[in-house]
Design a protein around this motif. Sequence first.
Motif, PDB file in Angstrom:
ATOM      1  N   MET A   1       0.830  -1.124  -0.140  1.00  0.00           N
ATOM      2  CA  MET A   1       0.112  -0.084  -0.054  1.00  0.00           C
ATOM      3  C   MET A   1       0.826   1.412  -0.046  1.00  0.00           C
ATOM      4  O   MET A   1       1.636   1.443   0.790  1.00  0.00           O
ATOM      5  CB  MET A   1      -1.051  -0.029   1.265  1.00  0.00           C
ATOM      6  N   GLU A   2       0.663   2.012  -0.838  1.00  0.00           N
ATOM      7  CA  GLU A   2       1.545   3.297  -0.977  1.00  0.00           C
ATOM      8  C   GLU A   2       0.915   4.273  -0.022  1.00  0.00           C
ATOM      9  O   GLU A   2      -0.149   4.455  -0.069  1.00  0.00           O
ATOM     10  CB  GLU A   2       1.409   3.779  -2.553  1.00  0.00           C
ATOM     11  N   ALA A   3       1.756   4.896   0.463  1.00  0.00           N
ATOM     12  CA  ALA A   3       1.502   6.208   1.522  1.00  0.00           C
ATOM     13  C   ALA A   3       1.117   7.351   0.809  1.00  0.00           C
ATOM     14  O   ALA A   3       1.548   7.609  -0.272  1.00  0.00           O
ATOM     15  CB  ALA A   3       2.549   6.487   2.477  1.00  0.00           C
ATOM     16  N   THR A   4       0.135   8.018   1.143  1.00  0.00           N
ATOM     17  CA  THR A   4      -0.252   9.463   0.527  1.00  0.00           C
ATOM     18  C   THR A   4       0.690  10.462   0.889  1.00  0.00           C
ATOM     19  O   THR A   4       1.419  10.429   2.048  1.00  0.00           O
ATOM     20  CB  THR A   4      -1.797   9.886   1.022  1.00  0.00           C
ATOM     21  N   LYS A   5       1.053  11.375   0.139  1.00  0.00           N
ATOM     22  CA  LYS A   5       2.039  12.519   0.302  1.00  0.00           C
ATOM     23  C   LYS A   5       1.270  13.485   1.231  1.00  0.00           C
ATOM     24  O   LYS A   5       0.222  13.793   1.337  1.00  0.00           O
ATOM     25  CB  LYS A   5       2.359  13.084  -1.177  1.00  0.00           C
ATOM     26  N   SER A   6       2.327  13.990   2.252  1.00  0.00           N
ATOM     27  CA  SER A   6       1.822  15.052   2.775  1.00  0.00           C
ATOM     28  C   SER A   6       1.407  16.408   2.085  1.00  0.00           C
ATOM     29  O   SER A   6       1.935  16.388   0.856  1.00  0.00           O
ATOM     30  CB  SER A   6       2.921  15.287   3.898  1.00  0.00           C
ATOM     31  N   LEU A   7       0.816  17.185   2.691  1.00  0.00           N
ATOM     32  CA  LEU A   7       0.892  18.486   1.972  1.00  0.00           C
ATOM     33  C   LEU A   7       1.918  19.308   1.876  1.00  0.00           C
ATOM     34  O   LEU A   7       2.008  19.908   0.649  1.00  0.00           O
ATOM     35  CB  LEU A   7      -0.316  19.505   3.050  1.00  0.00           C
ATOM     36  N   PHE A   8       2.928  19.220   2.378  1.00  0.00           N
ATOM     37  CA  PHE A   8       4.269  19.827   2.402  1.00  0.00           C
ATOM     38  C   PHE A   8       4.587  19.396   0.974  1.00  0.00           C
ATOM     39  O   PHE A   8       5.271  20.135   0.207  1.00  0.00           O
ATOM     40  CB  PHE A   8       5.023  19.534   3.535  1.00  0.00           C
ATOM     41  N   LEU A   9       4.723  17.983   0.751  1.00  0.00           N
ATOM     42  CA  LEU A   9       5.295  17.364  -0.389  1.00  0.00           C
ATOM     43  C   LEU A   9       4.410  17.820  -1.551  1.00  0.00           C
ATOM     44  O   LEU A   9       4.919  18.004  -2.683  1.00  0.00           O
ATOM     45  CB  LEU A   9       5.540  16.009  -0.253  1.00  0.00           C
ATOM     46  N   GLU A  10       3.251  17.768  -1.431  1.00  0.00           N
ATOM     47  CA  GLU A  10       2.280  18.166  -2.558  1.00  0.00           C
ATOM     48  C   GLU A  10       2.591  19.446  -3.168  1.00  0.00           C
ATOM     49  O   GLU A  10       2.526  19.988  -4.169  1.00  0.00           O
ATOM     50  CB  GLU A  10       0.773  17.974  -2.003  1.00  0.00           C
ATOM     51  N   ALA A  11       2.901  20.474  -2.037  1.00  0.00           N
ATOM     52  CA  ALA A  11       2.816  21.777  -2.371  1.00  0.00           C
ATOM     53  C   ALA A  11       4.566  21.953  -3.214  1.00  0.00           C
ATOM     54  O   ALA A  11       4.600  22.827  -3.978  1.00  0.00           O
ATOM     55  CB  ALA A  11       2.691  22.763  -1.344  1.00  0.00           C
ATOM     56  N   PHE A  12       5.526  21.444  -2.340  1.00  0.00           N
ATOM     57  CA  PHE A  12       6.959  21.789  -2.765  1.00  0.00           C
ATOM     58  C   PHE A  12       7.547  20.796  -3.919  1.00  0.00           C
ATOM     59  O   PHE A  12       8.569  20.882  -4.238  1.00  0.00           O
ATOM     60  CB  PHE A  12       7.746  22.110  -1.322  1.00  0.00           C
ATOM     61  N   GLY A  13       6.891  19.623  -3.738  1.00  0.00           N
ATOM     62  CA  GLY A  13       7.634  18.299  -4.465  1.00  0.00           C
ATOM     63  C   GLY A  13       8.253  17.335  -3.827  1.00  0.00           C
ATOM     64  O   GLY A  13       8.192  17.485  -2.583  1.00  0.00           O
ATOM     65  N   ASP A  14       8.340  16.176  -4.316  1.00  0.00           N
ATOM     66  CA  ASP A  14       8.790  15.158  -3.831  1.00  0.00           C
ATOM     67  C   ASP A  14      10.183  14.536  -4.328  1.00  0.00           C
ATOM     68  O   ASP A  14      10.612  13.956  -5.179  1.00  0.00           O
ATOM     69  CB  ASP A  14       7.786  13.845  -3.964  1.00  0.00           C
ATOM     70  N   SER A  15      11.070  15.075  -3.393  1.00  0.00           N
ATOM     71  CA  SER A  15      12.648  14.798  -3.593  1.00  0.00           C
ATOM     72  C   SER A  15      12.828  13.967  -2.291  1.00  0.00           C
ATOM     73  O   SER A  15      12.367  14.401  -1.208  1.00  0.00           O
ATOM     74  CB  SER A  15      13.223  15.864  -3.795  1.00  0.00           C
ATOM     75  N   PRO A  16      14.162  13.299  -2.075  1.00  0.00           N
ATOM     76  CA  PRO A  16      14.662  12.640  -0.996  1.00  0.00           C
ATOM     77  C   PRO A  16      14.743  13.742   0.066  1.00  0.00           C
ATOM     78  O   PRO A  16      14.423  13.416   1.045  1.00  0.00           O
ATOM     79  CB  PRO A  16      16.011  11.957  -1.548  1.00  0.00           C
ATOM     80  N   TYR A  17      15.399  15.050  -0.341  1.00  0.00           N
ATOM     81  CA  TYR A  17      15.644  15.928   0.489  1.00  0.00           C
ATOM     82  C   TYR A  17      14.438  16.358   1.166  1.00  0.00           C
ATOM     83  O   TYR A  17      14.237  16.573   2.490  1.00  0.00           O
ATOM     84  CB  TYR A  17      16.402  17.232  -0.183  1.00  0.00           C
ATOM     85  N   LEU A  18      13.468  16.577   0.283  1.00  0.00           N
ATOM     86  CA  LEU A  18      12.061  17.339   1.069  1.00  0.00           C
ATOM     87  C   LEU A  18      11.321  16.152   1.826  1.00  0.00           C
ATOM     88  O   LEU A  18      10.704  16.514   2.499  1.00  0.00           O
ATOM     89  CB  LEU A  18      11.193  17.823  -0.003  1.00  0.00           C
TER      90      LEU A  18
END
Length: 112
Positions: A1-18
């Motif tokens: 099951m894949e976790a949903t992205k946080s609002l922070f990651l939805e807003a700023f992108g999904d990179s390992p650093y973020l």
Amino acid sequence: MEATKSLFLEAFGDSPYLRVLDHFLAFPGWDYSKSQVAKDAHVSRVTLESIWKRLVENGFIEKTRDMGRSELYRLNAKNPKVRVLLEVDEKLAAAFAKTQAPLKQKITIKQK
């Protein structure tokens, strides 16, 4: 099951650093080992090493204690940049909450 992205990651992108930064923002008062952060943020230990170095150098995270052979770190809430990130994260959550329909449910109580 894949976790949903946080609002922070939805807003700023999904990179390992973020993802690593988002993990600390989600749990600002807790301290973690590198292994735990790598696991929770879905980042390899090799990738985490360079991210970790940047977070420490920029004062975003700070060492709190040693536990056995592990060093534990937490978000450095004294850093002005971190305080701004925490505020942005909170405002994202508040804005999202406003977009959600209020829960309206009629409850019927049966009497005997």
